[in-house]
Design a protein around this motif. Structure first.
Motif, short mmCIF file in Angstrom:
data_model
loop_
_atom_site.label_atom_id
_atom_site.label_comp_id
_atom_site.label_asym_id
_atom_site.label_seq_id
_atom_site.Cartn_x
_atom_site.Cartn_y
_atom_site.Cartn_z
N ASP A 147 -20.18 -39.35 -8.05
CA ASP A 147 -20.26 -38.36 -9.42
C ASP A 147 -21.93 -38.49 -10.05
O ASP A 147 -22.03 -37.93 -10.48
CB ASP A 147 -19.26 -38.55 -10.06
N LYS A 148 -21.87 -39.68 -10.33
CA LYS A 148 -23.31 -40.78 -10.54
C LYS A 148 -24.05 -40.94 -9.45
O LYS A 148 -25.07 -41.36 -10.32
CB LYS A 148 -22.92 -41.97 -11.32
N ALA A 149 -23.84 -40.14 -8.41
CA ALA A 149 -25.31 -40.33 -7.77
C ALA A 149 -26.06 -39.11 -7.41
O ALA A 149 -24.88 -38.20 -7.40
CB ALA A 149 -24.62 -40.94 -5.81
N ALA A 150 -27.35 -38.43 -8.12
CA ALA A 150 -27.39 -37.26 -8.17
C ALA A 150 -27.80 -36.10 -6.64
O ALA A 150 -27.13 -37.02 -5.43
CB ALA A 150 -28.56 -37.44 -8.94
N HIS A 151 -27.19 -35.23 -6.14
CA HIS A 151 -27.32 -34.44 -4.86
C HIS A 151 -28.38 -34.01 -4.59
O HIS A 151 -29.10 -32.52 -5.61
CB HIS A 151 -26.07 -33.62 -5.49
N LEU A 152 -29.30 -34.40 -4.54
CA LEU A 152 -31.02 -34.51 -4.83
C LEU A 152 -31.04 -33.41 -3.91
O LEU A 152 -32.25 -32.98 -4.09
CB LEU A 152 -31.94 -35.64 -4.33
N THR A 153 -30.55 -33.15 -2.36
CA THR A 153 -30.41 -32.08 -1.83
C THR A 153 -30.31 -31.06 -2.65
O THR A 153 -31.58 -29.89 -1.82
CB THR A 153 -30.72 -32.19 0.14
N ASN A 154 -30.14 -30.55 -3.31
CA ASN A 154 -29.79 -29.47 -3.65
C ASN A 154 -31.00 -29.19 -4.89
O ASN A 154 -30.46 -27.57 -5.13
CB ASN A 154 -28.17 -29.03 -5.10
N ILE A 155 -32.24 -30.01 -4.95
CA ILE A 155 -33.21 -29.88 -5.53
C ILE A 155 -34.30 -28.85 -4.80
O ILE A 155 -34.93 -29.60 -4.41
CB ILE A 155 -33.46 -30.86 -6.60
N GLY A 156 -34.67 -27.74 -5.05
CA GLY A 156 -36.11 -27.45 -4.56
C GLY A 156 -36.78 -26.13 -5.51
O GLY A 156 -37.77 -25.82 -5.12
N ILE A 157 -36.95 -26.91 -6.74
CA ILE A 157 -37.83 -26.37 -7.37
C ILE A 157 -38.81 -27.19 -7.65
O ILE A 157 -39.09 -28.26 -7.24
CB ILE A 157 -37.23 -26.08 -9.62
N PRO A 158 -40.19 -26.78 -8.16
CA PRO A 158 -41.53 -27.69 -7.74
C PRO A 158 -41.15 -28.79 -9.04
O PRO A 158 -40.52 -28.84 -9.98
CB PRO A 158 -42.22 -26.60 -8.35
N ALA A 159 -41.11 -30.66 -8.34
CA ALA A 159 -41.49 -31.54 -9.00
C ALA A 159 -42.25 -32.23 -8.93
O ALA A 159 -43.82 -32.02 -8.40
CB ALA A 159 -40.61 -32.20 -8.93
N TYR A 160 -43.10 -32.90 -10.19
CA TYR A 160 -44.16 -33.25 -10.57
C TYR A 160 -43.28 -35.54 -11.15
O TYR A 160 -42.89 -35.14 -12.21
CB TYR A 160 -45.12 -32.89 -12.01
N VAL A 161 -43.31 -35.99 -9.81
CA VAL A 161 -42.45 -37.06 -9.63
C VAL A 161 -44.11 -38.40 -10.32
O VAL A 161 -44.69 -38.31 -9.95
CB VAL A 161 -42.01 -37.50 -8.32
N VAL A 162 -43.28 -39.00 -11.17
CA VAL A 162 -43.97 -40.21 -11.82
C VAL A 162 -43.23 -41.74 -11.14
O VAL A 162 -42.39 -41.24 -11.91
CB VAL A 162 -44.78 -39.73 -13.12
N ALA A 163 -43.85 -42.21 -11.08
CA ALA A 163 -43.08 -43.78 -10.66
C ALA A 163 -44.40 -44.83 -10.73
O ALA A 163 -45.36 -44.55 -10.73
CB ALA A 163 -43.10 -43.67 -9.00
N SER A 164 -43.49 -46.08 -11.03
CA SER A 164 -44.32 -47.74 -10.80
C SER A 164 -42.79 -48.09 -9.95
O SER A 164 -41.84 -47.82 -9.60
CB SER A 164 -44.64 -48.09 -12.08
N TYR A 165 -44.15 -49.44 -9.51
CA TYR A 165 -43.68 -50.41 -9.29
C TYR A 165 -42.75 -51.71 -9.60
O TYR A 165 -41.69 -52.18 -8.75
CB TYR A 165 -44.55 -51.41 -8.49
N GLU A 166 -42.76 -51.62 -11.23
CA GLU A 166 -42.24 -53.00 -12.07
C GLU A 166 -41.09 -52.48 -12.66
O GLU A 166 -40.97 -52.82 -13.46
CB GLU A 166 -43.63 -53.81 -12.46
N ASN A 167 -40.20 -51.49 -12.83
CA ASN A 167 -39.73 -51.35 -13.45
C ASN A 167 -38.22 -51.63 -13.20
O ASN A 167 -37.93 -51.04 -12.46
CB ASN A 167 -39.24 -49.46 -13.36
N MET A 168 -37.67 -52.03 -13.65
CA MET A 168 -35.94 -53.07 -13.58
C MET A 168 -35.38 -52.14 -13.18
O MET A 168 -34.38 -52.56 -12.56
CB MET A 168 -35.67 -54.05 -14.83
N LEU A 169 -35.07 -50.72 -13.48
CA LEU A 169 -33.94 -50.04 -13.10
C LEU A 169 -34.52 -48.51 -12.52
O LEU A 169 -34.13 -48.34 -11.65
CB LEU A 169 -33.89 -49.11 -14.79
#
Length: 648
Positions: free
Chosen positions: A303-325
């Motif tokens: 239940d706590k793993a997101a159903h990512l393939t259901n997401i089809g709307i525009p998304a601006y995703v930001v990430a980094s390499y050193e985040n512990m989570l």
């Protein structure tokens, strides 16, 4: 103020007494009944409407370090030029602020939201910041950290929810912002869920409620860091019709594998800190107790793993390499969501610092203006994938490099075999050997000098053949980094302040080593997390450690290093709630020269917690004992699989 805005404010005020009836407050003056109050309660998960889940009592809102300003329903116009607190940036526009507005969810539970919107009549696009951290000051704040992660107070109005955009410039640009106290948080009713179906359905209801408001143009976006990003994955997967665009700014997607049981090891330290600071009048879904009592990948964890393939709307995703989570989950999500209109930017700093930079906010405005306001502003020409490459030792990070995909093409997965003399090389030794280290406070380090300018970008895998002497299990941490020619650590000056040795890392409990063949790749093993296979004396088994991705520059003369050591679960010794935040007692903002303002401070330098809150924490003991043995050469192909490219 327009006529309908005046009428709205008046009618809102007239209905406040009715809204207040919905609050149920649990009094905690006598804490004894709640000591070690751990209980199973039914919770709605995907596949079961009443799954038995371990819960514990939340920290009472009246605990000073929770910084709850109280249930204060009302409406006021925050005047341009007024301030939230001394030192903060004055407001750049008039704002209509609606406090503790009741929002009824589908099961009848009432949560409370704050709304910031333009005073003028109109229909506005809305940004919702979904989290349990408090609508005003809340239990977490940049002031809790020395230097505020290099986000000066003078650069924000300080009206923002923790890890959320500052409402002031957004309202000035014609947006409404909705800041909920999610289910169970502070005065909101119900039990506090950790993501999953309950949170997703609540968020769906809130978005559709927003779209029904007279001030809404029917288009809703979501934004924010960490919890506010994790919430976006879950809520968007429910496909609320009026959710139009997402801005996930670093957040994991699989609670079990990325947070609560990373590597199959219960992560009790950080998660215990996180649970204890959450505030409300009811119970919280206790991921720490669940990790210890229900360690297999059951319906609860699924239940706590997101159903990512259901997401089809525009998304601006930001990430980094050193985040512990968040590093792996954010990057996995970018690839997994179904949207054809998606962008990825990997920066070189920390999410809190990066969020409030002018350049970051300008891009976020451009993205939301395009999708929530239909502005033709060339957002679609923004490069789809931009990455950073980190360069500890020289502080010559590369930022915003445009690449074709994540991970970018051109980086060949290269096997670097581990040798008994503590080196690595592309050549496998035909001679069988082993190295050992103490299972408590020991380690072993393997190194390979680099003779050409190189880059390491993407996911990393470490295969080890291991044996436990004196125990039937092993908890291991693997660290990949670069060091100088003498083996000394190299540090990188961080934009947010401080420095970092810049590592890629992950953990593994050997008894939980089985991987899911359908969801694994050669470079990225995916743990099955069903059952355990304890080791017998003398047994040698292979494990594949999914070291989290990184982008790293490696110069001639530097050394690529792999460290293998015992995993140690440690608390973050979090200081959330330590800072005393001074705000006006009787108004949300005030004019600096107003001599009649009474200032009240929220926070607690002593970091006091009710004794019974701490008593609810479970005990955790390390399984490491004896000696860890790594087998190399011959039939034992212990190696690092690293995505490397020579740079000419």
């Amino acid at each position: 103020m327009g006529r309908s805005a005046i009428f709205y404010l008046a009618s809102f005020l007239s209905g406040l007494s009715n809204a207040a009836v919905n609050i149920t407050v649990a009094h905690h003056a006598d804490a004894a009944p709640y000591a070690a109050n751990i209980t199973q309660l039914p919770m709605s998960v995907y596949g079961d409407d009443a799954y038995p889940v371990w819960h514990r009592r939340l920290t009472p809102p009246e605990t000073p370090r929770c910084r709850y300003t109280g249930y204060k329903p009302g409406a006021e116009v925050l005047k341009k030029g007024s301030i939230r607190r001394e030192g903060a940036r004055p407001l750049v526009t008039d704002i209509l602020h609606l406090r503790d507005v009741p929002l009824k969810l589908r099961d009848g539970v009432i949560i409370y939201v704050d709304i910031f919107r333009p005073v003028e009549d109109g229909q506005y696009p809305t940004i919702m910041n979904w989290s349990p951290y408090g609508k005003e000051i809340g239990n977490q704040h940049l002031d809790d950290f020395e230097g505020r992660y290099n986000v000066p107070l003078s650069t924000v109005s300080d009206m923002q929810k923790w890890e959320a955009p500052d409402p002031d410039p957004w309202v000035a640009s014609g947006y409404a912002l909705v800041l909920p106290d999610s289910r169970g948080a502070f005065s909101s009713a119900g039990n506090f869920p950790h993501w999953g179906r309950q949170l997703a359905e609540d968020g769906y209801d809130a978005i559709e409620w927003i779209a029904e408001q007279t001030w809404s143009n029917g288009k809703v976006g979501m934004a924010g860091n960490s919890w506010l990003t994790v919430s976006q994955w879950f809520i968007a997967a429910e496909k609320p019709p009026h959710l139009t665009a997402l801005a996930p700014w670093e957040g994991f997607t699989d609670t079990m594998r990325d947070q609560a049981m990373r590597g199959g090891i219960p992560q009790t330290g950080l998660n215990e800190d996180f649970i204890e600071i959450q505030s409300g009048n009811h119970f919280i879904d206790d991921t720490v107790h669940m990790a210890l009592r229900e360690p297999n990948d059951t319906l609860y964890w699924q239940d706590k793993a997101a159903h990512l393939t259901n997401i089809g709307i525009p998304a601006y995703v930001v990430a980094s390499y050193e985040n512990m989570l968040h590093t792996r989950g954010t990057l996995d999500a970018f690839n997994a969501i179904s949207s054809t209109q998606k962008w990825l930017r990997i920066h070189n700093s920390h999410e809190w610092y990066n969020m409030y930079q002018n350049s970051s906010q300008a891009e976020l405005h451009q993205f939301f203006d395009h999708y929530l306001k239909d502005v033709d502003n060339n957002w679609s020409k923004t490069p789809k994938v931009r990455i950073s490459l980190l360069d500890p030792g020289r502080n010559e990070d590369i930022v915003n490099r445009v690449v074709d995909a994540w991970p970018p093409s051109g980086y060949a997965p290269t096997k670097l075999y581990l040798h008994a003399n503590k080196t690595m090389s592309p050549e496998k030794s035909g001679k069988q050997s082993s190295v050992t280290y103490a299972a408590v406070n020991g380690s072993v380090v393997f190194r390979m000098p680099v003779h050409t300018e190189s880059e390491l970008v993407g996911p990393i895998k470490l295969r080890l053949w291991v044996e436990a002497s004196g125990s039937n299990d092993m908890d291991i941490e693997a660290i990949v980094q670069k060091v100088d020619k003498n083996g000394n650590l190299l540090y990188r000056n961080l934009p947010q302040g401080g420095n970092s040795t810049t590592t890629a890392t992950n953990y593994q409990r050997v008894s939980r080593r089985q991987i899911d063949p359908e969801r694994s790749t050669d470079a990225e093993p995916f743990l099955l997390l069903q059952g355990e296979e304890l080791l017998s004396e003398g047994e040698i088994v292979p494990i594949d450690i999914d070291v989290w991705p990184i982008g790293l520059r490696i110069h001639v003369g530097e050394i690529l290093q792999v460290t293998v050591q015992p995993f140690v679960d440690s608390s973050t010794t979090q200081t959330f709630g330590v800072a005393e935040i001074p705000v006006a007692r009787d108004s949300f903002t005030y004019m600096l020269n107003d001599t009649g303002v009474v200032i009240e401070k929220f926070g607690d330098p002593s970091l006091f917690m009710p004794h019974w809150v701490e008593k609810q924490a479970p005990a955790f003991e390390s399984i490491n004992a004896g000696t860890h043995i790594i087998h190399l050469g011959g039939e034992y192909d212990s190696h690092l699989l690293a995505p490397l490219k020579e740079v000419r």
